[in-house]
Design a protein around this motif. Structure first.
Motif, PDB file in Angstrom:
ATOM      1  N   UNK B 258       4.915  62.765  84.908  1.00  0.00           N
ATOM      2  CA  UNK B 258       4.512  62.543  83.519  1.00  0.00           C
ATOM      3  C   UNK B 258       4.621  61.047  83.175  1.00  0.00           C
ATOM      4  N   UNK B 300      10.879  59.897  86.219  1.00  0.00           N
ATOM      5  CA  UNK B 300      11.147  59.779  87.652  1.00  0.00           C
ATOM      6  C   UNK B 300      10.863  61.027  88.463  1.00  0.00           C
ATOM      7  N   UNK B 301      10.873  62.170  87.819  1.00  0.00           N
ATOM      8  CA  UNK B 301      10.702  63.419  88.564  1.00  0.00           C
ATOM      9  C   UNK B 301       9.252  63.894  88.522  1.00  0.00           C
ATOM     10  N   UNK B 302       8.893  64.753  89.467  1.00  0.00           N
ATOM     11  CA  UNK B 302       7.557  65.363  89.460  1.00  0.00           C
ATOM     12  C   UNK B 302       7.435  66.299  88.268  1.00  0.00           C
ATOM     13  N   UNK B 303       6.252  66.360  87.696  1.00  0.00           N
ATOM     14  CA  UNK B 303       6.064  67.276  86.589  1.00  0.00           C
ATOM     15  C   UNK B 303       4.597  67.409  86.228  1.00  0.00           C
ATOM     16  N   UNK B 306       2.732  67.619  80.982  1.00  0.00           N
ATOM     17  CA  UNK B 306       2.036  66.805  79.971  1.00  0.00           C
ATOM     18  C   UNK B 306       2.918  66.504  78.772  1.00  0.00           C
ATOM     19  N   UNK B 307       4.197  66.305  79.056  1.00  0.00           N
ATOM     20  CA  UNK B 307       5.113  65.824  78.024  1.00  0.00           C
ATOM     21  C   UNK B 307       6.183  65.033  78.765  1.00  0.00           C
ATOM     22  N   UNK B 309      10.168  62.825  78.814  1.00  0.00           N
ATOM     23  CA  UNK B 309      11.570  63.020  78.458  1.00  0.00           C
ATOM     24  C   UNK B 309      11.992  62.024  77.379  1.00  0.00           C
ATOM     25  N   UNK B 310      13.030  62.383  76.633  1.00  0.00           N
ATOM     26  CA  UNK B 310      13.524  61.514  75.566  1.00  0.00           C
ATOM     27  C   UNK B 310      14.121  60.211  76.100  1.00  0.00           C
ATOM     28  N   UNK B 311      14.885  60.248  77.207  1.00  0.00           N
ATOM     29  CA  UNK B 311      15.428  58.970  77.687  1.00  0.00           C
ATOM     30  C   UNK B 311      14.341  57.928  77.949  1.00  0.00           C
ATOM     31  N   UNK B 314      13.185  56.416  74.735  1.00  0.00           N
ATOM     32  CA  UNK B 314      14.222  55.521  74.225  1.00  0.00           C
ATOM     33  C   UNK B 314      14.162  54.171  74.942  1.00  0.00           C
ATOM     34  N   UNK B 315      14.056  54.204  76.274  1.00  0.00           N
ATOM     35  CA  UNK B 315      13.999  52.961  77.043  1.00  0.00           C
ATOM     36  C   UNK B 315      12.754  52.153  76.686  1.00  0.00           C
ATOM     37  N   UNK B 339      -0.414  63.383  83.093  1.00  0.00           N
ATOM     38  CA  UNK B 339       0.100  63.582  84.441  1.00  0.00           C
ATOM     39  C   UNK B 339      -0.607  62.622  85.387  1.00  0.00           C
TER      40      UNK B 339
END
Lengths: 116, 416
Positions: B258, B300-303, B306-307, B309-311, B314-315, B339
């Motif tokens: 994502x 960083x992870x596969x996904x 289509x949304x 992560x909050x971290x 924030x960054x 994606x």
């Protein structure tokens, strides 16, 4: 936000303590010098990229700093289990509900993750 | 096709704009086509357009499982630039830039291409050395570029914090004046309308569920609307390329991640260029509507969700506020994820496969939008002739076994 169970710390912690490190269970070729270009390229670059259940390597970067494995659904993002290095997953694409009774599971080393 | 013009606008005003022709047809699938393109985003639609316009291949279908331009074409931050380091990548992105410069006229559709320039900031001595190297490489390849110092950056963007007090002070930047932004949706719609005018069938809500392969040669696809035959099939499916490849029994060196973007509430004009920073990791521009368009890195992870992560959000905003303290109290309106299919060397794959007649155009990762016309132009030529176009040839999938990678992590360091 993921809430991930570290199998070494034995606790659920927030996603920000962890880093994803790509696909799990990739074995380095035993004799790299004897590898064909094909096999070496496959080892270095080619990855499973499933839409669904995926086994990943994560590191508890600001916790115990140990690597472990996560089985996660790449569409719903649900974490199905986390397990230590050297162990095999119980939940797989072939067995999405988990393989019935296995020693590791009985010993309580496998823990279900939750998503907050 | 009804041509758009100022005169037409006046004429239609007389009938209260009620008689405009639909921009493209909604045809039923034929049994057979000469070429099938899988993926109705910018790259796919443009491929169909150039096939019909430049190569006379008009019996073409574009298969889209959702709606046109609903994937990454609608989800990117619309930045267009061509300041890539290596000759192979520079040739591809500059080819695209030249097409962008005449695209609105070519398509008779205003894609709102605005060459407002792109700044790539440097915050460390190493950043500045890399910038100098890249700008020199660009100029040798005939791509415009300048190295600016902090004063030069401050003159271009008065609202940016270029003081020495910043946590990561701005030391300078590379500046590509011909770079800029374009209206992402208009690109998909413009290519769709122009392709349709050449007779291309655009089939929405048509999902490919499998390939028909016999003796190593493709001869059609299974879809939710029945089987469709074609001896040439081009897959242009971005994040879902791996899913298609698996159906054909092909492995790709891609991982789908994502990538998020967000826009703020609309503001008065305050930022008239595009600012990107690899080091504090964020990029920003202001749309014609006035909202700040902001993005940064992938999750960083596969996904495939289509949304994001909050971290990561924030960054991203930390980086923006670091560069632009003036924006610290701007409210964000919307946030979304696309994606992206990231490739190990941050360059795309334009390639034949082991299945004869089946081609892939994928792996654009975080920076595919800028390449839309160029990628499609060379991919269409490759499909029409059965041989990869010279600009596309270095991006064969074979490079991951031969080792001839085109490492563009520097130029593509921050997502775009």
């Amino acid at each position: 936000m993921f809430y991930i169970h570290c199998p070494y710390c034995g606790e659920h912690r927030e996603e920000e303590e962890f880093h994803p490190k790509g696909q799990a269970h990739i074995a380095r070729p035993e004799d790299p010098d004897a590898c064909s270009d094909e096999a070496w390229g496959d080892y270095l670059f080619f990855r499973d990229n499933p839409r669904g259940i995926h086994h990943e390597l994560w590191v508890h970067a600001v916790g115990c700093r140990k690597f472990f494995n996560v089985t996660r659904n790449t569409v719903t993002y649900e974490i199905l289990e986390t397990y230590k290095m050297g162990e095999q997953p119980t939940v797989t694409a072939e067995h999405p509900e988990g393989r019935p009774s296995r020693d590791a599971a009985d010993q309580g080393t496998l823990h279900e993750g939750v998503r907050a | 096709m009804q041509r758009y013009s100022g005169f037409g606008l006046v004429k239609h005003a007389l009938s209260h704009h009620e008689n405009w022709q639909r921009q493209w047809r909604n045809p039923t699938p034929k049994k057979q086509y000469d070429v099938i393109i899988i993926g109705g985003g910018g790259h796919g639609l443009a491929t169909a357009y150039y096939l019909a316009k430049e190569h006379g291949v008009k019996n073409v279908a574009v298969l889209e499982k959702g709606w046109l331009g609903g994937g990454n074409t609608a989800r990117n931050t619309t930045i267009v630039r061509s300041n890539y380091l290596w000759d192979e990548a520079a040739a591809l992105y500059e080819h695209s830039m030249k097409l962008w410069e005449g695209l609105s006229q070519d398509l008779n559709y205003n894609v709102m291409f605005s060459q407002r320039g792109v700044l790539n900031l440097g915050h460390t001595l190493q950043d500045m050395r890399d910038i100098q190297r890249r700008v020199n490489a660009n100029r040798l390849n005939g791509i415009d570029g300048e190295v600016l110092d902090a004063k030069g950056v401050q003159e271009l963007v008065p609202i940016m914090d270029c003081s020495k007090n910043a946590r990561y002070p701005v030391l300078g930047a590379s500046w590509q004046p011909r770079a800029g932004v374009a209206r992402h949706d208009a690109v998909a719609w413009g290519f769709a309308r122009a392709a349709d005018a050449h007779g291309v069938d655009i089939l929405q809500q048509t999902e490919v569920t499998g390939f028909k392969i016999r003796d190593g040669q493709i001869y059609g696809v299974h879809t939710n609307r029945g089987d469709i035959e074609a001896k040439t099939v081009g897959c242009v499916a971005a994040g879902n390329s791996g899913v298609l490849a698996k159906m054909a029994g092909i492995k790709l060196p891609l991982e789908s991640h994502p990538l998020q973007a967000l826009v703020s509430e609309p503001l008065k004009p305050v930022l008239d260029t595009v600012v990107m920073s690899n080091h504090v990791h964020g990029y920003i521009s202001q749309s014609d509507k006035g909202d700040l368009v902001i993005g940064a890195g992938i999750d960083g992870y596969n996904g495939y969700g289509q949304r994001g992560s909050y971290p990561t959000v924030e960054h991203t905003l930390q980086a923006i506020v670091e560069m632009f303290p003036i924006f610290s109290r701007v409210r964000m309106n919307r946030q979304w994820g696309g994606i992206v299919d990231t490739c190990p060397d941050a360059c795309p794959i334009l390639s034949k496969t082991q299945v004869k007649g089946l081609y892939f155009n994928c792996g654009w990762g975080t920076g595919g939008f800028k390449a839309t016309p160029g990628s499609a132009h060379v991919f269409a030529a490759s499909l029409a002739k059965g041989e990869m176009h010279p600009i596309a040839a270095p991006f064969s999938i074979d490079r991951f076994h031969t080792g001839a990678l085109v490492d563009e992590h520097g130029a593509a360091g921050v997502a775009h």
